[in-house]
Design a protein around this motif. Sequence first.
Motif, PDB file in Angstrom:
ATOM      1  N   ILE A 646       0.852  -1.193   0.000  1.00  0.00           N
ATOM      2  CA  ILE A 646       0.000   0.000   0.000  1.00  0.00           C
ATOM      3  C   ILE A 646       0.883   1.236   0.000  1.00  0.00           C
ATOM      4  O   ILE A 646       1.762   1.385   0.851  1.00  0.00           O
ATOM      5  N   ASN A 647       0.635   2.137  -0.962  1.00  0.00           N
ATOM      6  CA  ASN A 647       1.368   3.415  -1.019  1.00  0.00           C
ATOM      7  C   ASN A 647       2.879   3.215  -0.937  1.00  0.00           C
ATOM      8  O   ASN A 647       3.592   3.865  -0.176  1.00  0.00           O
ATOM      9  N   TYR A 651       3.707  -4.691   3.672  1.00  0.00           N
ATOM     10  CA  TYR A 651       3.237  -5.089   4.991  1.00  0.00           C
ATOM     11  C   TYR A 651       3.150  -6.615   5.062  1.00  0.00           C
ATOM     12  O   TYR A 651       2.758  -7.259   4.089  1.00  0.00           O
ATOM     13  N   TRP A 652       3.514  -7.176   6.211  1.00  0.00           N
ATOM     14  CA  TRP A 652       3.164  -8.540   6.531  1.00  0.00           C
ATOM     15  C   TRP A 652       1.859  -8.487   7.321  1.00  0.00           C
ATOM     16  O   TRP A 652       1.627  -7.567   8.104  1.00  0.00           O
ATOM     17  N   ILE A 653       1.005  -9.492   7.098  1.00  0.00           N
ATOM     18  CA  ILE A 653      -0.312  -9.475   7.733  1.00  0.00           C
ATOM     19  C   ILE A 653      -0.296 -10.389   8.951  1.00  0.00           C
ATOM     20  O   ILE A 653      -0.237 -11.611   8.818  1.00  0.00           O
ATOM     21  N   PRO A 654      -0.313  -9.826  10.171  1.00  0.00           N
ATOM     22  CA  PRO A 654      -0.436 -10.655  11.373  1.00  0.00           C
ATOM     23  C   PRO A 654      -1.785 -11.368  11.378  1.00  0.00           C
ATOM     24  O   PRO A 654      -2.738 -10.965  10.683  1.00  0.00           O
ATOM     25  N   THR A 655      -1.902 -12.411  12.154  1.00  0.00           N
ATOM     26  CA  THR A 655      -3.133 -13.217  12.123  1.00  0.00           C
ATOM     27  C   THR A 655      -4.328 -12.478  12.718  1.00  0.00           C
ATOM     28  O   THR A 655      -5.466 -12.857  12.461  1.00  0.00           O
ATOM     29  N   ASP A 656      -4.096 -11.424  13.506  1.00  0.00           N
ATOM     30  CA  ASP A 656      -5.222 -10.676  14.081  1.00  0.00           C
ATOM     31  C   ASP A 656      -5.506  -9.378  13.326  1.00  0.00           C
ATOM     32  O   ASP A 656      -6.253  -8.535  13.814  1.00  0.00           O
ATOM     33  N   SER A 664      -3.373  -2.059  11.406  1.00  0.00           N
ATOM     34  CA  SER A 664      -3.304  -3.366  12.063  1.00  0.00           C
ATOM     35  C   SER A 664      -2.308  -4.290  11.382  1.00  0.00           C
ATOM     36  O   SER A 664      -2.131  -5.423  11.800  1.00  0.00           O
ATOM     37  N   TYR A 665      -1.657  -3.810  10.293  1.00  0.00           N
ATOM     38  CA  TYR A 665      -0.668  -4.632   9.599  1.00  0.00           C
ATOM     39  C   TYR A 665       0.726  -4.380  10.202  1.00  0.00           C
ATOM     40  O   TYR A 665       0.961  -3.388  10.878  1.00  0.00           O
ATOM     41  N   PHE A 666       1.642  -5.297   9.903  1.00  0.00           N
ATOM     42  CA  PHE A 666       3.023  -5.169  10.380  1.00  0.00           C
ATOM     43  C   PHE A 666       3.856  -4.549   9.266  1.00  0.00           C
ATOM     44  O   PHE A 666       4.119  -5.179   8.241  1.00  0.00           O
ATOM     45  N   ASN A 667       4.232  -3.291   9.474  1.00  0.00           N
ATOM     46  CA  ASN A 667       4.992  -2.536   8.470  1.00  0.00           C
ATOM     47  C   ASN A 667       6.395  -3.128   8.338  1.00  0.00           C
ATOM     48  O   ASN A 667       7.096  -3.347   9.325  1.00  0.00           O
ATOM     49  N   ILE A 668       6.813  -3.390   7.075  1.00  0.00           N
ATOM     50  CA  ILE A 668       8.141  -3.959   6.832  1.00  0.00           C
ATOM     51  C   ILE A 668       9.236  -3.069   7.448  1.00  0.00           C
ATOM     52  O   ILE A 668      10.279  -3.551   7.892  1.00  0.00           O
ATOM     53  N   ASN A 669       8.966  -1.758   7.510  1.00  0.00           N
ATOM     54  CA  ASN A 669       9.969  -0.858   8.086  1.00  0.00           C
ATOM     55  C   ASN A 669      10.146  -1.090   9.587  1.00  0.00           C
ATOM     56  O   ASN A 669      11.189  -0.759  10.162  1.00  0.00           O
ATOM     57  N   GLU A 693       5.670  -7.506  -2.259  1.00  0.00           N
ATOM     58  CA  GLU A 693       6.887  -6.720  -2.400  1.00  0.00           C
ATOM     59  C   GLU A 693       7.153  -5.963  -1.110  1.00  0.00           C
ATOM     60  O   GLU A 693       6.235  -5.536  -0.421  1.00  0.00           O
ATOM     61  N   SER A 694       8.428  -5.800  -0.799  1.00  0.00           N
ATOM     62  CA  SER A 694       8.769  -5.138   0.449  1.00  0.00           C
ATOM     63  C   SER A 694       8.579  -3.632   0.371  1.00  0.00           C
ATOM     64  O   SER A 694       8.420  -2.974   1.359  1.00  0.00           O
ATOM     65  N   GLY A 695       8.600  -3.063  -0.842  1.00  0.00           N
ATOM     66  CA  GLY A 695       8.402  -1.621  -0.977  1.00  0.00           C
ATOM     67  C   GLY A 695       9.705  -0.872  -1.112  1.00  0.00           C
ATOM     68  O   GLY A 695      10.717  -1.261  -0.553  1.00  0.00           O
TER      69      GLY A 695
END
Length: 799
Positions: A646-647, A651-656, A664-669, A693-695
């Motif tokens: 996104i933009n 992001y990696w998507i945590p299970t919650d 609510s996503y886990f930013n690669i940064n 993609e990592s961005g």
Amino acid sequence: MHDFYFQSMRTNSNHTKTIIMVVCALFILSASYGQNAKKLVKEATKLNKERRYEEAIDKLDHALKLDASNAKGFAQRGLAHDQLEKTEAAAKDYSMASSLDGKSADYFYEAGRLHNDIEKHKEAVVFLAVALRLDKKHDLAYHEKVEAHMALRDFYLALEVAQNALNKDKTAQNYFYKALANDSLHNYQDASYDYGRAKRMDPTMEEAYVGYGFTLVEIKKLDRAQEVCESLIEINPENTGAYFCRSRVQFEKGHFNQAINDLSMVTKLEPENTIALMSRAALYQELNQHANAVADYNKVLQLNEELYKAYYMRGKSYEALNNFKRAIEDYETLRSLAPYDKKAASLHEKAIDKLFELHRESDVPEFYFTQPRERSADGSFIFEVHQGATEAEISGWTKDASKINYIKLNGEIIAFVKDTINPEICSKIQVNGLNEITVEVQDIYENLLIKKYELLWTETDPPIMKIIAPVASDDGEIYLTSDEPILYIEGRIEDKSKINLILVEGANASFVADKLNPSFTASIDISNKDQITLRAEDAYGNESTKTYTLNREGALLSEKNPMGKTWIVFIENSSYTNFASLDGPGKDVSVMRGALSNYEVHNVIVKKDMTKDRMERFFSIELRDMVRSNHVNSLLVWYAGHGKFINDVGYWIPTDSKRDDEFSYFNINQLKAGLQGFSKYLTHTLVITDACESGPSFFQAMRSADADRRCDDYTATAFKSSQVFSSAGYELASDNSQFTKTFAKSLHGNVNYCIPIDQIVVNVNDAAGRSNQQQAQFGTIQGMEDENGTFFFVKKPTN
């Protein structure tokens, strides 16, 4: 006398003949110029038809120098200037043409239209009035005149002109202009009727649909308004006005999330549409999603930093988030942009008061001297001063949650920077004849510290450090006899006083604190180091620092694995709360563990179904501590699960995670920040993500994969690497990862002692090319040290 008279008559007669001849010559010359000018205008007219506008202007400039009264010449030059978007020049040319030919309605129309374009609407009204007087059926002149009155906010005059046009000819365009005037006058019922007529007469007039929809909203016919908007979306799915209109309908119905979705379509089609961003931010505020609102206002202000309403609205969201400091910053900016806005001033003052009360606390400030060093004994504080001194240079710092009101030494105010938290002081104080110093510190909430120090006169010599083992030269060089990463050091300190601290490369050495001239020992990690630093400090704060260079020329290579201790961490997210659950991550991790079973891997950690909180804690604290304590040299982190892009951020998507909730996503940064916290302990870091993609912000630069890298190349294994390899997908994970299959196949098929990640990158992208899939991305991690080393997978030795 008579002779003089006749002579005069003869002379005057000759003079008259001369004047007549000159006039005739000028007339003939003028006619000749006129003929030449007309010819040039004719040629320029042809050039305009051929769209050769620059050439036409050159000819017309020449023509108008020959004949400045040629109305057609000015008109043709105005046309050429208009086509070249030189609007002001075009407006001047048509103004001249209309003044020279007062009977051409078209000249007056063009002059009026162009004056509208350069926002000289009053002049436009005058030109267009003449055009309509000359040609009462000139539809375009009516339309331009309506627009001129609208721009001047003369809506009643605009309505009058639109009605006159409609009386002449009942066309869709005339109904539309009348609707615009009624709409501006808030005559929504009449405007709705006129928009509707325009739409029915010309079903392709998209702007009529939009106006019709908005006016239906105003007269509370919401379902009909939604039908109109959706019919336009069917005609043109990229018409942003239709989504704007429908978002207004959804807002009026109280369907805020649907309204946000429509505004998101507008921002997707027009990313720089500040009206859509402002509207969506306002809806986020209605839903109490202030973090999302702040993100939209940030984008608005990046596009237009002087849009003061955005500062006002963002400040309100910051207040809702209890971030009063940022709210105050926005209100201060707002006041600078709108200094006479009383509402902005009031908000600014109230935010400051709220912030002050919000931070109110009752803790007494703390104060510590850094020079001279202070120490405590039997509950009292001692201020150490060197023997023979009459004054002492002092420095110190306060520790408090609030800003400091004042600092006094022996009753004297000491200067410091008042707008900072935990300010420092630096001053001089007379110590001759003193036995005690009193420090007073008061914070802005009037919490007061009074601290008394006893003066103690001390020696000033710094400690002397010597290394006994390993061998060290007098010029500061240590000779290593092995390539072990841990170096054991023995040494001795000489000083008149007891030693307070001995540090080797920042780590505490072991020594007997109560003994004079103590010996010390330390074990330190010297991986990838060329030098080490020792620091010693005695009981009175006298300190010395010495740096030693490491000489490895005599070291023998003893490591079997050039990558050193290697760990692999798998993040396996399969069971999601709000996203589709997956079987693929579990299979992928199983496949990779099988493929790595023949390689030198000292530890494998598998983390399953991680929530966002667990991911943040693991990468920022737990993994850091494990890597540091276990002296890990090479680390691979593999993520398998859903991802988002996104933009330009991965992001990696945590299970919650929640759908469509970016926060609510886990930013690669965040991963990068965690890795940076312990990268100094690692030689090689490799992040592999089979989700998205990592961005760009995670990559420093794309780098080509060098499949020929060898693990017996010291620069490849001993030099640092910080790499990321990401599959090409932008969205959710699949249960059948070609990326993982090719990666594992590369490991299984390797016949050499080792294989670099660079070779695997080539294999994966070759497979993607054969399958007509996007290439995976490979690069270095931005902000992390990379010395062009690389990550090798080293096979276990065969028996």
